[in-house]
Design a protein around this motif. Sequence first.
Motif, short mmCIF file in Angstrom:
data_model
loop_
_atom_site.label_atom_id
_atom_site.label_comp_id
_atom_site.label_asym_id
_atom_site.label_seq_id
_atom_site.Cartn_x
_atom_site.Cartn_y
_atom_site.Cartn_z
N GLY A 31 2.43 -9.96 4.36
CA GLY A 31 1.79 -8.53 3.99
C GLY A 31 0.26 -8.87 3.65
O GLY A 31 -0.27 -7.87 3.11
N LYS A 230 7.31 -5.22 -6.08
CA LYS A 230 8.44 -5.06 -5.23
C LYS A 230 9.51 -5.51 -6.30
O LYS A 230 9.56 -6.59 -6.99
N ASP A 404 9.15 -7.60 3.49
CA ASP A 404 7.68 -7.37 3.52
C ASP A 404 7.06 -6.69 4.55
O ASP A 404 6.00 -6.49 4.92
N HIS A 407 6.49 -4.06 1.92
CA HIS A 407 5.74 -4.54 1.05
C HIS A 407 4.26 -5.21 1.33
O HIS A 407 4.33 -6.61 1.63
N ARG A 408 3.38 -4.46 2.06
CA ARG A 408 2.19 -5.10 2.50
C ARG A 408 1.14 -4.11 2.32
O ARG A 408 1.31 -3.05 1.82
#
Length: 463
Positions: A31, A230, A404, A407-408
């Motif tokens: 990410g 996260k 991910d 989550h990036r």
Amino acid sequence: MENQLELRPYQLEGIKVLTSSGRHLLADTMGLGKTVTVLKSIDELDAYPALIVATKNALGVWESEINKWLGKQAVVYSGPPHQRVEAWEDFVTHHIPFVITNYAFVEEITRRKLQWPTIVADEIHLAGLLNRKTVTFERFKQLKSRYLFLVTGSPIRRNPADLWAPLHLLNPKQFDSYWQYVNKYCVTIKTPFGIEIESRPKDVKEFRRMAHQYMLRRTKEQVAADLPPKIRSAIPLEMTAKQRKLYTQLAEELIAESDGEFIIASNQLSAITKLRQLLVSPLLLNVNDRGAALEALPELVESEFSEGNSIAIFTPYRAAVNLIADELSKLPKDIRPDFIGKILGTLSYSEIADVARRFQAAKTYKKVMVCTIKSSTSFTIHDASAAYFVGYEWDFNQNEQAEDRLHRIGQKKTVRCYYIMHKDSLDDRVMEVISTKKAGANIMLKPEHLLPERYQKLFKIDR
């Protein structure tokens, strides 16, 4: 054409490292924009033509990023024979600077052209390039290039020996002997089945010092302070009555009976596979019972939509993707998703890119992407902020790679990852295995100051 898109400071640092080294392993966590860092490095070196070898799912991402960041063309060398022939003719005739292909065609590419100014190998942990015994590794050794960039967010999956194969590709003279490397850096144990390598190195500081010369790794905690956190959580569920009965029978006797139909496991390994399927949903084993996870979905979806959150649902099984999508399509109108996307390994790279694009573009928060975990590579769905795992893989890297996708860079919300856990089941053992492997990799890769205090002593040993 000069591209005005902005690079982050750590990406600029990465470009300096890669261009000065020329042969390097870029192992930033997922990410953080490794693709762009590599492409800008190639452009800085003016090292064309460049061969990019990636997993099938990632072909479209590389093609898109080349156009977006460099304003250049690429040919995708994939698909049936006639398409590959046309792609190669296009490359040769028009002097196109990039050829993008998947690992299945490395040998074919080698026959066409042995020498490349630059070669990039993406997602090397999925391609078999962490294992010296794979066919892919042997084929890759035949490719010659001045510049070589290896890319992965998971450079170590089991133990320090994983790093030998990529190091050999980068510097075959320095890392010519696997067993010399193992004897120097690894803790080995003799067993009745051969030599076993422990998950952490002999000397953590010395191993890190060596790896630092050839590998650049930054974590989100280090370089992406603006990226939201996260969070992982478990959702404990009680199995349905039928699900529990079948689970107990299969676990104890390797055979279970439901409505006159039998589920038979030929051995313990087969039983584990069927038990995992049973936990995702008994429907996968042709049992007329949805199971606790599917029964919980409406409430979970309603809760997320009420907060304005889009969702991703990950599962190990292709058939479960269709089951889950079907369940979502039958929800009451007020909580039924406006968009349901499905990503499976059977899709082409362009189909995967198209589904991800449509998910991102859908002007509604009531949308869900359902994916198999192993197909969750190299696409972005950061419009979703909640990930639910209906089953999971025993390799923590694959689960984390799925997380991910959300989550990036570009994510604006805290990403919450929920793992559905059935009480008194295999789930406990799976999580134990995942946690153990994750701890071993963290000791070798995670910045010292970010490790739990109990691991700090490993860096204070005076050897």
